[in-house]
Scaffold this motif. Structure first.
Motif, PDB file in Angstrom:
ATOM      1  N   PRO A   1       0.826  -1.230   0.000  1.00 56.95           N
ATOM      2  CA  PRO A   1       0.000   0.000   0.000  1.00 56.95           C
ATOM      3  C   PRO A   1       0.848   1.264   0.000  1.00 56.95           C
ATOM      4  O   PRO A   1       0.503   2.256  -0.637  1.00 56.95           O
ATOM      5  CB  PRO A   1      -0.824  -0.122   1.285  1.00 56.95           C
ATOM      6  N   ARG A   2       1.970   1.233   0.728  1.00 58.16           N
ATOM      7  CA  ARG A   2       2.814   2.423   0.768  1.00 58.16           C
ATOM      8  C   ARG A   2       3.519   2.656  -0.556  1.00 58.16           C
ATOM      9  O   ARG A   2       3.711   3.804  -0.972  1.00 58.16           O
ATOM     10  CB  ARG A   2       3.848   2.295   1.891  1.00 58.16           C
ATOM     11  N   ILE A   3       3.892   1.545  -1.231  1.00 60.69           N
ATOM     12  CA  ILE A   3       4.476   1.706  -2.562  1.00 60.69           C
ATOM     13  C   ILE A   3       3.431   2.299  -3.508  1.00 60.69           C
ATOM     14  O   ILE A   3       3.714   3.200  -4.300  1.00 60.69           O
ATOM     15  CB  ILE A   3       4.992   0.338  -3.091  1.00 60.69           C
ATOM     16  N   MET A   4       2.199   1.795  -3.396  1.00 59.94           N
ATOM     17  CA  MET A   4       1.112   2.327  -4.231  1.00 59.94           C
ATOM     18  C   MET A   4       0.928   3.816  -3.979  1.00 59.94           C
ATOM     19  O   MET A   4       0.737   4.602  -4.900  1.00 59.94           O
ATOM     20  CB  MET A   4      -0.211   1.614  -3.888  1.00 59.94           C
ATOM     21  N   LEU A   5       0.972   4.211  -2.691  1.00 59.79           N
ATOM     22  CA  LEU A   5       0.775   5.627  -2.363  1.00 59.79           C
ATOM     23  C   LEU A   5       1.893   6.461  -2.983  1.00 59.79           C
ATOM     24  O   LEU A   5       1.651   7.524  -3.551  1.00 59.79           O
ATOM     25  CB  LEU A   5       0.762   5.795  -0.832  1.00 59.79           C
ATOM     26  N   ALA A   6       3.125   5.962  -2.881  1.00 56.02           N
ATOM     27  CA  ALA A   6       4.234   6.716  -3.452  1.00 56.02           C
ATOM     28  C   ALA A   6       4.059   6.861  -4.955  1.00 56.02           C
ATOM     29  O   ALA A   6       4.243   7.940  -5.524  1.00 56.02           O
ATOM     30  CB  ALA A   6       5.564   6.015  -3.134  1.00 56.02           C
ATOM     31  N   VAL A   7       3.677   5.764  -5.604  1.00 58.82           N
ATOM     32  CA  VAL A   7       3.528   5.817  -7.065  1.00 58.82           C
ATOM     33  C   VAL A   7       2.340   6.698  -7.447  1.00 58.82           C
ATOM     34  O   VAL A   7       2.411   7.482  -8.400  1.00 58.82           O
ATOM     35  CB  VAL A   7       3.361   4.382  -7.629  1.00 58.82           C
ATOM     36  N   SER A   8       1.255   6.631  -6.678  1.00 62.43           N
ATOM     37  CA  SER A   8       0.074   7.425  -7.059  1.00 62.43           C
ATOM     38  C   SER A   8       0.338   8.906  -6.843  1.00 62.43           C
ATOM     39  O   SER A   8      -0.100   9.755  -7.616  1.00 62.43           O
ATOM     40  CB  SER A   8      -1.157   6.966  -6.279  1.00 62.43           C
TER      41      SER A   8
END
Lengths: 160, 285, 661
Positions: free
Chosen positions: A131-138
């Motif tokens: 989820p944190r990787i997703m947040l960074a990418v988003s």
């Protein structure tokens, strides 16, 4: 050897990795090491296999891309707390830009083989990190969209 | 010195493609302003007015007429190359003109039936506006153009401001002048609602409906108007389609109306698509 | 007011309503034309009953009646002798009180110098004969809009003061009337000088003002009989009954504004041609534009005011595009303004129920039907803090001289100006001025600095007019009106931490704010400026940014992209603080930039816990007059030029960022 406690402390100072469960933090610290870059030092090159995934603790990294006729353009900078090299954990595992430190930079990095294997086998780690990787990418995607809108551009120069 | 303003005495040319020359004549009809115009602009090429000739380069080139024969295709590209501002004037140049009605027809059949030796007649199957071939900087619409709009354009060029060519319906001009709407008060079909203003609402002033010679305005809801004309006036589709088949028939959305409603014999022959009327529009005319 | 010198000796005034015989009506017409007045009244012209100049009773449409329906108007022979047996036609009285073309200002340009001169007011003396109740109400509505606010339209006020009104009671109704629902008729109640009710043999006459009474005293009247009075009342009551109550007006404001997303707007858009007829036929619509007429050399110009419409394509256009480009949004703007937000702006409905928009819509769209479909069976006043501006009317300009120019970036210029009027250097941070060059449309430009005896404007060359302004040299002159609009509410920020977020040219209206903060730095807590531009070369005021840092303002810059020599952040401006450690719950934010950037910023700030009441934005819309009289800059119920341009997010609610408002 790297001081695990100080790595955990550094990770905790970043928005990306703060607030994780203690076991997760320990696991991450085992896979991590500190990394230093001097201004002008290239971390990775656009198109190369991506083998460094990290979080900036101090300093600044410029992401650049080469535009024929225009030269190298900086399209984004990675500030403290941001991640870089997420292509390391997302296929096809190739860097999408060239990264160059433009200030003396300290980061916590994870080697490709180790972090990929851990994310595949350690479910708790995966559940915590993706989820944190997703947040960074988003966050990056949102920013890119705004840059794409070129809101500060002058109106297309029609004659009237 | 202002940006957009051209050189101290701009070099102006006026050229003609397939047209009746009426727009050029309108320039010459500016009797009161001609001296002032000639003082501010250097007319270097204008066959209808002067025997002086020049191949450019032009600061401003006025182009009358549509692209209708093979030789026009290269000529317009070459003229565009030599012009700083290219301004199309008139319904032919901006919309293809009345001659664009042939675009719906069988061009070879026309040629063969009129000319004994059609092989000597070099014409294209279509008559198209200049903007379909080269980028155009400004348009003066109308059949013919309105002299006041021409003066406004020239003034804008010499002062550096944007020309005030309002893209609104003829209805606005009728109402500003106190002209009583012919459609509402007499049931006469009028295209003014979907046509760009600029003529000073001439036709309604004389009690007839607008026939769209200034061409369709921005976002013209021609479909909504045709539905209303069919329903409220109890008119057959072809009759409504014919209303759009005039001097600017080829400009969208008039073009679609002609094709779908069968405004020309050929369009009818090829089979028009059903345009389903919607509810609303209670007036019975 | 009419100065009527008595033509005969004093006569006994009858008690109650008077009666004027039909044969004596010409006496009234002659009296109305005294003192150089032109008489305007109904007359038949080419298939319609219009208002035009008349002199004799024969000019009136004797025996004519009208039949109206959506999109249809026909006159017909009534078969009697009635002179007023119809209702309203295509012309409204605004043709004379608010004409479609009014020259406002003559200006000229000679080398550096400019001069502006208002066109002298010379209103004709008029008498209106045949004003219906709904039209009286409409005159009142326009009076409210154009003369009762903080700024007065001088031309309208002068014309209006020179009109004598003879109202006529409606004795018939058209199928399109709905004055009953709008509370404006059919009974004539006030606003008239004289009122007539037509009966078979003559007219009941009623005076409504001293001027009217002075005229009645000179008419060959007698007291009206009870039968005549009863007959008149019964006729009017019959008219009321015939109309009924077609529009659910009570509570319409709230219901309509709750339906901004109704699917009906889209359905109307399929029928509406956006021709603008409804707005120009309407007696209360007041939106106008300016038009410039110049000679070929551009040295003299006349700026005139013309009727415009919120339906026209360019109405809501600014350099970046149009704020209201979709079909459905324009119809929605008109209907919601007329029936809802007009209440918020002026305390009454904008519609008087005359039905002209229904009759004269060529495709027959009926507002009664639409209102019933969309909103079947009211806001805090905007906060205005006004500086008394120099040249408050659109016809007067103050000249200002360019004393210095500075190229901030490749397309942006700062002009230092010395105006001929002190008010222009005494405005508040965030205010703007209307800038005028002869022959060019007037432009709203934010004031980017106040100087002793002067001001600075930072202008980006985005169109023909702004590019011309950017080319001005020292000693050139321009015309100004201002300072206009409201200011950044710095008083709300005292004692608090501040965050200022801006991009591109948006820093210009914030610069006077920063000047004011630095001048009294101790009154504020932490001050953080986040500023983004396209490229490093596009950053404004680069020299000053250092000075601000030493004024204890934290400055963080970012660009959208850069070459290798830029060592600062690259990315969107929200990246500078979306992961910041500060807590915004006690802070005040000031935001300025392209609207899309402001929306992203505002939602990021909300994520940092700033409350909507302490986030301020400044809005930009198409402006022609800058003082709330031309109608262009409306967004919902707000006139951006007069209620803004600075608003708190709490004020705007969910209309901020809404398409087409």
């Amino acid at each position: 050897m790297q001081d695990q406690a100080s790595i955990v402390a550094s990770l905790n100072s970043t928005w990306f990795a703060s607030g994780l469960e203690p076991e997760t933090q320990t696991r991450l610290a085992e896979l991590a090491r500190t990394y230093h870059a001097e201004p002008g030092q290239e971390l990775f090159r656009e198109g190369d296999p991506s083998d460094l995934f990290g979080v900036v603790i101090r300093g600044r990294i410029a992401l650049r891309t080469l535009v024929p006729e225009r030269g190298e353009i900086t399209i984004l900078t990675i500030e403290p707390g941001d991640v870089f090299g997420w292509s390391t954990v997302v296929p096809p595992y190739r860097s999408t830009s060239t990264a160059v430190a433009i200030e003396p930079t300290e980061a916590i990095v994870f080697e490709a083989a180790g972090i990929r294997a851990a994310l595949r086998t350690d479910c708790q780690l995966a559940v915590a990190l993706y989820p944190r990787i997703m947040l960074a990418v988003s966050r990056r995607l949102n920013a890119t969209r705004h840059q794409l809108l070129d809101l500060f551009a002058a109106e297309e120069m029609r004659s009237w | 010195m202002t940006h957009g303003r051209v050189a101290a005495r701009p070099r102006v040319g006026v050229v003609k493609f397939a047209s009746c020359d009426g727009c050029q004549l309108t320039i010459l009809d500016l009797e009161d302003e001609l001296l002032s115009i000639v003082e501010h602009f250097d007319i270097i090429d204008f066959p209808e007015a002067t025997s002086a000739r020049s191949a450019g380069p032009y600061d401003v080139l006025f182009v009358e007429g549509s692209v209708s024969e093979p030789a026009h295709l290269d000529r317009i590209v070459e003229l565009r190359r030599r012009s700083r501002y290219l301004v199309t004037i008139g319904a032919c140049a901006t919309a293809g003109g009345i001659q664009a009605l042939r675009n719906w027809g069988d061009h070879d059949a026309f040629r063969a039936s009129v000319y004994a030796q059609p092989e000597f007649i070099h014409s294209l199957a279509t008559s198209t506006p200049i903007a379909e071939h080269v980028p155009v900087d400004a348009e003066l619409r109308g059949c013919p153009i309105d002299p006041a709009q021409l003066v406004e354009l020239l003034t804008a060029l010499s002062t550096g401001r944007r020309p005030q060519l309002r893209d609104e319906a003829v209805c606005m001009e009728c109402k500003r002048r106190g002209v009583v709407c012919v459609m509402v008060s007499r049931g006469i079909p009028c295209l003014g609602q979907v046509t760009q203003t600029g003529c000073g609402a001439i036709c309604p002033r004389f009690g007839r409906g607008c026939y769209g010679c200034f061409g369709p305005r921005e976002r013209a809801n021609a479909a909504g108007l045709s539905r209303h004309l069919q329903a409220a006036g109890d008119r057959p589709r072809e009759e409504v389609g014919r209303l759009f088949a005039g001097f600017t028939a080829y400009a969208e959305p008039f073009r679609t109306m002609v094709t779908e409603l069968g405004g020309t014999r050929q369009a009818r022959a090829t089979g028009a698509v059903e345009v389903a009327p919607t509810g609303g529009g209670n007036a019975r005319q | 007011m009419v100065m009527v010198s008595p033509a005969r000796g004093p006569r006994a005034r009858p008690e109650g309503p008077a009666f004027l015989a039909r044969a004596d009506l010409q006496v009234l017409l002659d009296l109305l034309r005294e003192d150089g007045r032109t008489l305007i009244g109904p007359t038949l012209d080419g298939g319609a009953i219009v208002y035009d100049e008349i002199t004799v009773v024969e000019d009136l449409p004797r025996g004519w009646g009208d039949e109206q329906a959506p999109g249809r108007y026909r006159v017909h022979d009534r078969g009697d002798e009635r002179l007023f047996g119809y209702v309203v036609g295509p012309t409204s009285w605004k043709k004379w009180t608010f004409p479609s073309l009014v020259p406002l200002t003559r200006s000229s340009r000679d080398g550096h110098r400019v001069s502006f001169e208002p066109v002298p007011l010379d209103p004709p003396r008029l008498a209106f004969l045949g004003v219906r109740a709904c039209e009286l109400a409409a005159l009142g509505v326009q009076d409210r809009v154009l003369t009762a606010g903080p700024f007065v339209d001088p031309d309208y006020a002068a014309r209006r003061a020179n009109v004598l009104i003879v109202a006529v009671q409606c004795t018939t109704a058209a199928a399109t009337c709905f004055c009953t629902s709008m509370g404006t008729g059919p009974e004539v109640e006030s606003g008239h000088d004289l009122a007539l009710t037509e009966l078979d043999d003559g007219f009941l006459v009623d005076a409504g003002s001293p001027a009217g009474r002075a005229i009645v005293e000179r008419l060959p009247i007698r007291p009206a009989t009870a039968v005549e009075q009863y007959g008149a009342a019964a006729t009017v009551a019959a008219v009321r009954a015939a109309i009924g109550d077609p529009v659910p007006a009570a509570g319409l404001h709230d219901r309509l504004l709750a339906q901004l997303d109704s699917p009906r707007w889209l359905e109307i858009a399929e029928r509406c041609i956006l021709c603008g007829n409804c707005t120009l036929a309407c007696p209360t619509c007041f939106c106008t534009s300016t038009t410039q007429a110049t000679d070929l050399a551009g040295t003299t110009a006349v700026m005139s005011r013309i009727w415009d419409s919120c339906f026209s394509p360019g109405f809501a256009k600014v350099a970046g595009g149009s704020f209201r480009s979709r079909h459905r949004d324009r119809y929605r703007q008109w209907l919601t303004h007329k029936f809802a937000t007009w209440w918020d702006q002026f305390g009454e409905s904008g519609c008087t129920g005359c039905g002209r928009c229904i009759t004269w819509c060529p495709v027959g769209i009926d507002v009664r039907e639409e209102l019933n479909a969309i909103a079947p069976a009211r806001p805090p006043a905007a906060e205005i803090t006004l500086v008394e501006p120099a040249a408050p009317s659109p016809t007067e300009f103050v000249t200002a001289r360019v004393t210095a120019t500075k190229a901030e970036t490749a397309d942006t210029m700062t002009l230092s100006l010395e105006p001929d009027h002190p008010a222009l250097s005494r405005g508040g941070p965030g205010q703007f001025a209307m800038v005028e060059l002869p022959g060019f449309p007037p432009l709203p430009i934010s004031i980017s600095r106040y100087l002793p005896g002067g001001l600075e404007l930072t202008i980006r060359g985005a169109g023909a007019a702004t590019r011309t302004l950017c080319k001005l040299q020292v000693k050139d002159e321009i015309g100004l009106r201002g300072p206009l609009g409201n200011s950044w509410p710095l008083d709300r920020a005292i004692g608090r931490d501040l965050v200022i977020v801006t991009g591109g040219i948006g820093l210009a209206p914030l610069r006077p704010l920063i000047d004011a903060i630095i001048a009294e730095r101790r009154r504020y807590g932490d001050v953080r400026l986040y500023y983004g531009a396209r490229t490093p070369a596009d950053l404004l005021y680069r020299g000053e940014l250092e000075r601000w840092k030493s004024g204890n303002v934290e400055v963080a810059l970012t660009v959208d992209r850069a070459g290798p020599e830029w060592l600062g952040p690259v990315g969107v401006v929200t990246n500078l603080f979306d992961q910041a450690t500060w807590d915004g719950s006690g802070m005040v934010a000031f935001v300025c930039g392209p609207e899309r950037m402001m929306q992203a910023t505002v939602s990021t700030l909300a994520g940092r816990r700033l409350p909507a009441s302490r986030i301020y934005v400044t809005l930009e819309r198409h402006m022609e007059c800058g003082i709330g009289l031309c109608g262009h800059c409306q967004m919902g119920k707000y006139f951006i030029c007069r209620d803004g341009p600075v608003f708190s997010l709490a004020q705007l609610g969910d209309i901020f960022g809404r398409e087409g408002l």
